[in-house]
Scaffold this motif. Structure first.
Motif, PDB file in Angstrom:
ATOM      1  N   LEU A   1     -17.708  53.556  49.746  1.00 45.36           N
ATOM      2  CA  LEU A   1     -18.978  53.675  49.038  1.00 45.36           C
ATOM      3  C   LEU A   1     -19.764  55.009  49.466  1.00 45.36           C
ATOM      4  N   PRO A   2     -20.521  55.575  48.365  1.00 46.71           N
ATOM      5  CA  PRO A   2     -21.259  56.885  48.797  1.00 46.71           C
ATOM      6  C   PRO A   2     -22.119  56.733  49.922  1.00 46.71           C
ATOM      7  N   GLY A   3     -22.209  57.882  50.781  1.00 46.79           N
ATOM      8  CA  GLY A   3     -23.219  57.721  51.714  1.00 46.79           C
ATOM      9  C   GLY A   3     -24.521  58.130  51.461  1.00 46.79           C
ATOM     10  N   ARG A   4     -25.355  57.743  52.252  1.00 43.79           N
ATOM     11  CA  ARG A   4     -26.793  57.824  52.004  1.00 43.79           C
ATOM     12  C   ARG A   4     -27.340  59.174  51.875  1.00 43.79           C
ATOM     13  N   PRO A   5     -27.938  59.802  50.551  1.00 40.89           N
ATOM     14  CA  PRO A   5     -28.160  61.116  50.632  1.00 40.89           C
ATOM     15  C   PRO A   5     -29.106  61.628  51.537  1.00 40.89           C
ATOM     16  N   VAL A   6     -28.801  62.771  52.331  1.00 37.36           N
ATOM     17  CA  VAL A   6     -29.900  63.391  53.137  1.00 37.36           C
ATOM     18  C   VAL A   6     -30.148  64.918  52.045  1.00 37.36           C
ATOM     19  N   PRO A   7     -31.300  64.767  51.545  1.00 34.36           N
ATOM     20  CA  PRO A   7     -31.767  65.519  50.331  1.00 34.36           C
ATOM     21  C   PRO A   7     -31.345  67.209  50.738  1.00 34.36           C
ATOM     22  N   LEU A   8     -30.790  67.743  49.854  1.00 35.65           N
ATOM     23  CA  LEU A   8     -30.298  69.318  50.044  1.00 35.65           C
ATOM     24  C   LEU A   8     -30.907  70.061  48.660  1.00 35.65           C
ATOM     25  N   GLY A   9     -31.869  70.884  49.042  1.00 33.92           N
ATOM     26  CA  GLY A   9     -32.197  71.873  47.876  1.00 33.92           C
ATOM     27  C   GLY A   9     -31.533  73.135  47.937  1.00 33.92           C
ATOM     28  N   SER A  10     -32.062  74.348  47.278  1.00 29.70           N
ATOM     29  CA  SER A  10     -31.572  75.381  47.396  1.00 29.70           C
ATOM     30  C   SER A  10     -32.482  76.472  47.126  1.00 29.70           C
ATOM     31  N   VAL A  11     -32.080  77.732  48.065  1.00 24.85           N
ATOM     32  CA  VAL A  11     -32.797  78.844  48.082  1.00 24.85           C
ATOM     33  C   VAL A  11     -32.652  79.503  46.538  1.00 24.85           C
ATOM     34  N   HIS A  12     -33.458  80.033  45.816  1.00 28.32           N
ATOM     35  CA  HIS A  12     -33.241  80.641  44.544  1.00 28.32           C
ATOM     36  C   HIS A  12     -32.326  81.669  44.634  1.00 28.32           C
ATOM     37  N   PRO A  13     -31.408  81.885  43.655  1.00 25.55           N
ATOM     38  CA  PRO A  13     -30.477  82.608  43.767  1.00 25.55           C
ATOM     39  C   PRO A  13     -30.668  84.035  43.930  1.00 25.55           C
TER      40      PRO A  13
ATOM     41  N   LEU B   1     -33.583  72.909  36.718  1.00 30.86           N
ATOM     42  CA  LEU B   1     -32.752  72.569  37.980  1.00 30.86           C
ATOM     43  C   LEU B   1     -31.405  72.396  37.961  1.00 30.86           C
ATOM     44  N   ARG B   2     -31.045  72.173  36.633  1.00 32.43           N
ATOM     45  CA  ARG B   2     -29.359  72.063  36.846  1.00 32.43           C
ATOM     46  C   ARG B   2     -28.946  73.438  36.792  1.00 32.43           C
ATOM     47  N   PHE B   3     -29.768  74.466  36.763  1.00 34.70           N
ATOM     48  CA  PHE B   3     -29.081  75.756  36.971  1.00 34.70           C
ATOM     49  C   PHE B   3     -29.316  76.016  38.691  1.00 34.70           C
ATOM     50  N   LEU B   4     -30.621  75.650  39.106  1.00 29.87           N
ATOM     51  CA  LEU B   4     -30.955  76.243  40.295  1.00 29.87           C
ATOM     52  C   LEU B   4     -30.001  75.224  41.331  1.00 29.87           C
ATOM     53  N   ARG B   5     -29.774  73.973  41.011  1.00 24.75           N
ATOM     54  CA  ARG B   5     -29.032  73.100  42.114  1.00 24.75           C
ATOM     55  C   ARG B   5     -27.658  73.692  42.384  1.00 24.75           C
ATOM     56  N   GLN B   6     -27.384  74.576  41.241  1.00 27.62           N
ATOM     57  CA  GLN B   6     -25.789  75.046  41.589  1.00 27.62           C
ATOM     58  C   GLN B   6     -25.628  75.998  42.839  1.00 27.62           C
ATOM     59  N   PHE B   7     -26.945  76.340  43.352  1.00 29.66           N
ATOM     60  CA  PHE B   7     -27.136  77.566  44.528  1.00 29.66           C
ATOM     61  C   PHE B   7     -27.230  76.870  45.749  1.00 29.66           C
ATOM     62  N   ALA B   8     -26.792  75.485  45.821  1.00 32.08           N
ATOM     63  CA  ALA B   8     -27.067  74.643  47.066  1.00 32.08           C
ATOM     64  C   ALA B   8     -25.980  74.682  47.833  1.00 32.08           C
ATOM     65  N   ARG B   9     -25.715  75.783  48.114  1.00 33.01           N
ATOM     66  CA  ARG B   9     -24.442  76.157  48.883  1.00 33.01           C
ATOM     67  C   ARG B   9     -24.692  77.317  50.020  1.00 33.01           C
ATOM     68  N   VAL B  10     -23.635  77.369  50.834  1.00 31.68           N
ATOM     69  CA  VAL B  10     -23.734  78.580  51.660  1.00 31.68           C
ATOM     70  C   VAL B  10     -23.455  79.701  50.830  1.00 31.68           C
TER      71      VAL B  10
ATOM     72  N   ILE C   1     -39.581  79.557  56.108  1.00 31.74           N
ATOM     73  CA  ILE C   1     -40.135  78.311  55.399  1.00 31.74           C
ATOM     74  C   ILE C   1     -39.183  78.016  54.048  1.00 31.74           C
ATOM     75  N   ARG C   2     -38.753  79.274  53.514  1.00 33.96           N
ATOM     76  CA  ARG C   2     -37.727  79.054  52.435  1.00 33.96           C
ATOM     77  C   ARG C   2     -36.485  78.275  52.929  1.00 33.96           C
ATOM     78  N   ASN C   3     -35.924  78.355  53.815  1.00 36.43           N
ATOM     79  CA  ASN C   3     -34.834  77.765  54.311  1.00 36.43           C
ATOM     80  C   ASN C   3     -35.222  76.272  54.881  1.00 36.43           C
TER      81      ASN C   3
END
Lengths: 816, 337
Positions: free
Chosen positions: B90-102, B328-337, A509-511
């Protein structure tokens, strides 16, 4: 514990090892050395001078012109600004060319027209910690003892050629709260011997036995196992000799007077706290170690009047408590300038009792710190004798004959057996018996060989932390060196590693949610009671569990919902101009049906989602839309689909904290009716609450993951792809505005039966074309039979039945 | 006629003119059709000769027409595609991406390493009994290390757990003397600390426990070495220092080579080249006894680490409060593999 190397070398040879190296070796052997402090902060060329004369400076009120003898055969003229300088004093003189801390270099100078050939120094100018000095010596120049020899280098005189190691002791190594303990440790590390202090001669008063003048008894035998005292007479209270003051200052202890300094010195040396009473102020000729009476009061040495509780241990004379045992002495029997007779106490109080008393009174001392950790039973008498001898030697005292003591039992000596096989089996090493024996010798642990590979180790009483074989194994390991222990990987059966199903689902769910554009948050488990009141969440009746001693009201109860902190998160971000907040949290909530829990509360893993602001950032291709209820519902739908839950049922509810017309309870399981279980709820935050938190329309959902997992379907079964064509029909009906589309859908599915493969809502319309109070709902239906091609007639029949059913149940009209 | 037709076809400029010529020559009333229709009036000798000529003319005209047609079709397609040109920058249409907490990113990573080494992930309550949190871990009631001041008590016997070690005790109890026990326990723990840049009243731990026959301290060392190499890179080394924990004996602090400087010394490791990240040791025999394992038969090791500390080192985060403020400015930095 501050360990001066100069002092330490009285007991163990530390020559040939640089202080930094020694510190590193001690650290690597188990006692962390926090710092190595060089006592000489850069002083050179400063000698003892004798102020032969002092005269007023002709042109400056605040300056003196001194003639100082520094042993060079010629008097130096030095201008000095300190108020306390006077003829006849011995003072530290920084000669021309001398260096002082902070890179100060002394030059020949003229002050207001008078030449100055050096500088008379204050303690601070010499880099001394002047907080450890008496007030009068903090303000002016440092006045040295009269017997200091003129011309002597002050660095040597003040023992500044020394380094101090700060030991950061773990609770088990209280043996190193003493110089002797430190000496044993260093001796073991360096494989060197230990030299114990010689107590020295005790000149007798000739006035008979001490026991005839004072009696000692222990009433509280659980809190005190040994109380010993000596009577010293004819002492003269004076400042301590410089060597003693230097030692104490190196240890960070402030010199007071010879008697107090000796008790502190011996406490630092043996780790055994001592106390000196003015024997003339002890009433009734007796000492009783007893528990305090209820409401009993005592004024302690810090001049605070304290009320004692009946489980606190006190030292009493014939009439009253004269000390709080092991914590602090009383003012009434304090050693003062006029004291001549000393009753010197050395005792062993119970650590737990001292600890409790000192906590309760908020009174901690160097003594209580040591008693709390349990002092060495074998140090009580040697420390007493050592201090008594020093009082005679330094303060001119004489001892009445004998020790007066009371004792409760005797701690049994401890022998611990272990074998070489056990040692090597535990560590993974390949040590020989000789190597092990050599380590015990370094530790000064007496050990005998037992059988082929056994040892009987006599644990010295100073090492109270060693009680069983593993404690000895640790001693061996740390002195052998942890670095020398090999690396291996366990043999034995292989085990499959895994997450439990619950853990795997939480991770999934988290992912899922983070990849769907939501940020995961972590918020605090403690919250304010008012947050629970304004937002009771799923469990309206649950009483929040309160902490016994919260750090603040803000964090005084355990959360029963994840939502309140998510609202805080939204508000926090909005205050930082981050308006679009799409977040979730997976965390536990705590529920109990008791106000004062007698059993552990229920901990439920919850998932909460909060959406406010825009769905995504502005984009050139169209306006960014604000989130609404159906975005939140879509997320829940996605989770349910992902978990194979297909029967979620939404029922409108009006809970506190949510918009009464835009909230639903969600139930799953048991099909549409009985046997279903509440999964959670979803809704728009009540506008009043949103406004209070300065939030735009905000949507939240919270579900119990335990319920979700209970009803999840983890089985994926392949269904054959359809072999016969489907027939699609659309259906638009006009119904009353209050009719729930969910009910319409349910009716359609029920009526359509097996032939109806799927139904979607593809349009919703309210407006003039359908009349006020109505809405039009358009459905797209797909019919299919698994085993054959459907005929138009069959489909029409089924479709007509659905139209009829909707008409009958909801009064639905086909839309023209 | 052939020459006239080919000449005219040469002049066409578009499909429409081409169609007109097709009708003119090949249509029902076209010139060539007229000739073929008039064949019946010809003699038997003339007929094949004329017929052949007519067919040749027809083929020639048709050939040119179809070639021309192909040419026009291509041009038309090219025009159409040219008209469809878009701005690929032109920028692509966003497919939303969030992040798991660090913190959870780190936990998942640590879990996966140990799962690969055959460990189960175990969990327990955050509100715990005094017995599991302290007593069963060789911290009896009067032990200095368990101060009321340091823990959040709810009642005399119930408190917020101060470490994840009670999960180890509960697991041993549940296993009822069975071996091997190989678990790691991630979770939140609570201590009475004022929140500042390096302290938080709630923080996250991961502890590990292994119990079996013949577990040695060298196994602990080997296990942790394997872990830190996977977590921080194959070059990572470990160093153990003797320490004290009531529930292990011998006990060790574990340092790893500084991941910022690789061990050469930098600000992060205070020039030492080492970072302290783990506490560990051999399970204290008292703990084994209390949980139903005979210390003469079984031994084990345990270790623990602070997730915040590892995350701070791994991501270069300077303030522990970031993990709980959810900026969120902190959390968004972790939306990466």
């Amino acid at each position: 514990m501050k360990v001066s190397l100069k002092w330490l070398s009285d007991y163990v040879d530390v020559s040939g090892v640089a202080a930094e190296d020694l510190a590193e070796r001690i650290t690597r052997s188990g006692i962390e050395v926090d710092s190595v402090e060089e006592r000489n902060q850069g002083v050179s060329g400063v000698v003892v001078g004798h102020v032969v004369s002092r005269e007023q400076h002709p042109d400056a009120d605040k300056l003196s012109v001194c003639k100082v003898d520094v042993g060079s055969g010629k008097l130096l003229q030095i201008v000095c600004g300190a108020k306390n300088v006077a003829a006849g004093q011995k003072v530290p003189v920084a000669l021309v060319g001398a260096n002082l801390p902070d890179g100060l270099k002394i030059k020949r100078a003229k002050l207001r027209g008078v030449e100055s050939q050096g500088m008379i120094c204050s303690a601070r100018e010499l880099g001394l910690n002047d907080r450890l000095l008496p007030k009068e010596l903090q303000e002016g120049i440092l006045v040295l003892p009269e017997d200091a020899a003129v011309g002597t280098d002050v660095v040597a005189l003040l023992a500044l050629d020394d380094q101090v190691l700060e030991f950061d002791l773990t609770p088990n190594r209280s043996d190193c709260l003493s110089m002797l303990g430190a000496a044993y440790e260093v001796a073991a590390i360096l494989s060197r011997g230990v030299k114990l202090p010689e107590p020295g001669e005790l000149p007798s008063t000739g006035s008979g036995r001490a026991a005839d003048q004072v009696r000692v008894g222990i009433t509280a035998t659980e809190q005190c196992s040994h109380y010993a005292a000596r009577l010293i007479e004819g002492v003269r209270i004076a400042p301590s000799p410089l060597w003693l003051q230097n030692r104490l200052m190196a240890a960070g202890v402030r010199p007071i007077n010879n008697i107090v300094d000796i008790t502190n010195f011996v406490m630092l040396e043996y780790g055994q706290p001592l106390h000196a009473f003015d024997a003339d102020r002890i009433r009734g000729g007796r000492i009783d170690v007893r528990l305090a009476q209820a409401g009993e009061r005592i004024q302690t040495l810090d001049d605070v009047e304290r009320t004692l509780a009946p489980d606190m241990l006190v030292i009493a004379d014939g009439e009253r408590a004269v000390a709080i045992a092991g914590v602090m002495g009383g003012a009434a029997t304090e050693v003062t300038a006029g004291t001549t007779r000393i009753l010197l106490e050395s005792a062993r109080f119970d650590g737990g009792s001292v600890r409790k008393t000192s906590r309760r009174l908020g009174l901690r001392s160097e003594a209580s710190l040591r008693f709390e950790k349990q002092v060495d039973a074998q140090a009580v008498i040697p420390a007493l004798e050592r201090a008594a001898a020093l009082m005679c030697a330094i303060a001119g005292g004489r001892a009445a004959d004998g020790i007066v003591e009371a004792k409760v039992g005797e701690p049994a000596p401890l022998t611990v057996n272990l074998t070489l096989a056990r040692i090597n089996g535990h560590l993974g090493t390949d040590l020989s018996a000789a190597e092990v024996r050599a380590i015990f010798e370094r530790l000064h642990f007496r050990c005998e060989l037992v059988g082929a590979d056994g040892f009987a180790v006599h644990v010295p009483s100073r090492r109270g932390d060693i009680t069983r074989d593993v404690d000895l194994i640790e001693e061996i390991a740390r002195l052998y060196g942890y670095d020398n222990i090999p690396t291996s990987l366990m043999s034995g059966v292989t085990t499959p590693g895994s997450l439990t199903r619950e853990q795997a689902v939480r991770r999934a769910i988290r992912n899922l949610l983070s990849l769907s554009g939501l940020q995961e948050t972590t918020t605090y488990s403690f919250t304010h009671p008012s947050q629970i009141a304004e937002y009771p969440g799923l469990y309206g009746e649950a009483r929040p569990i309160g902490l016994a001693m919260p750090m603040s009201e803000e964090r005084s109860v355990l959360r029963t919902s994840l939502i309140p902190h998510l609202l805080d998160t939204a508000a926090y971000n909005r205050n930082r101009n981050v308006d679009d907040v799409l977040v979730f949290e997976l965390g536990r909530v705590f529920l109990s049906d008791e106000a004062q829990p007698t059993k552990l509360p229920d901990e439920h893993w919850h998932l909460a989602v909060l959406l406010t602001g825009k769905k995504h950032s502005a984009h050139w291709s169209g306006k960014a839309e604000a989130v609404d209820f159906y975005d939140a519902k879509g997320i829940l739908d996605k989770i349910c689909t992902y978990l194979g839950v297909t029967d979620a049922k939404y029922t409108p509810i009006q809970p506190a904290g949510l918009h009464p017309g835009r909230s639903a309870e969600v139930a799953i399981g048991g099909g549409a009716g009985a046997g279903s279980e509440r999964l959670g709820w979803i809704g728009q935050l009540h506008p009043a609450l949103a406004e209070a938190k300065d939030l735009d329309a905000t949507y939240v959902l919270e579900i119990d993951l335990g319920v979700l997992i209970r009803h999840a379907d983890f089985h994926i079964g392949y269904r054959a792809l359809p072999r016969y064509p489907a027939i699609s029909r659309d259906l638009a009906v006009v119904v009353g505005r209050d009719a729930a589309v969910g009910d319409l859908l349910a009716k359609i599915k029920e009526t359509g039966g097996d032939l109806l493969e799927s139904v979607q809502v593809f349009d919703l319309y309210t407006g003039e074309h359908v009349g006020a109070g109505n809405k039009s709902v358009a459905f797209s239906l797909v019919y299919r039979h698994e085993g054959r091609t459907l005929t138009d007639e069959e489909v029409s029949k089924a479709h007509e039945a659905i139209v009829q059913a909707l008409a009958t149940t909801f009064g639905a009209q086909l839309r023209a | 006629m052939r020459q006239a037709a080919l000449g005219e076809l040469e002049q066409t400029a578009n499909q429409q003119q081409l169609d007109e010529l097709r009708v003119k020559y090949l249509g029902k009333k076209g010139a060539l059709t007229e000739i073929l229709r008039g064949m019946g009036a010809l003699s038997a000798e003339e007929r094949p000769v004329i017929g052949q000529v007519a067919n040749e003319v027809r083929a020639a005209i048709e050939g040119v027409i179809s070639a021309k047609q192909e040419e026009y079709r291509k041009a038309e397609t090219a025009n159409k595609l040219r008209a469809e040109t878009i701005d690929v920058t032109l920028p692509g249409r966003p497919v939303p991406l969030g992040s798991v907490h660090p913190l959870n990113k780190v936990i998942q990573e640590v879990e996966d390493i140990f799962i690969g080494m055959g460990y189960q992930v175990a969990e327990g309550p955050e509100v715990e009994q005094d017995y599991y949190n302290f007593e069963a871990l060789n911290l009896p009631k009067n032990h200095p290390a368990r101060d009321m001041q340091d823990s959040f008590y709810i009642t005399e016997e119930i408190l917020m757990r101060t470490h994840t070690s009670p999960v180890q005790v509960r697991t041993m109890e549940r296993m009822k003397g069975e071996v091997p026990v190989k678990i790691i326990c991630p979770g939140k723990v609570y201590r009475r600390d004022d929140d500042d840049a390096t302290h938080s009243h709630v923080f996250t731990q991961i502890e590990g426990l292994v119990i079996d026959r013949g577990i040695r301290m060298s196994d602990l060392k080997g296990t942790l070495l394997q872990f830190v190499r996977e977590m921080f890179g194959q070059e990572t080394k470990i160093r153990m220092r003797p320490s004290f924990f009531p529930f292990t004996e011998p006990s060790a602090e574990v340092d790893v080579t500084c991941m910022m400087c690789g061990g050469s010394g930098c600000r992060t490791c205070k020039q030492s080249g080492w970072l302290e990240i783990l506490g560990s040791g051999m399970v204290h025999p008292r703990v084994l006894e209390m949980s139903g394992y005979d210390p003469n038969i079984y031994s084990g090791f345990a270790f623990g680490m602070g997730v915040e500390r590892i995350a701070m080192l791994k991501y270069g985060i300077d303030d522990i409060r970031h993990f709980y403020m959810n900026d969120l400015r902190f959390l968004r930095q972790f939306a990466r593999v």
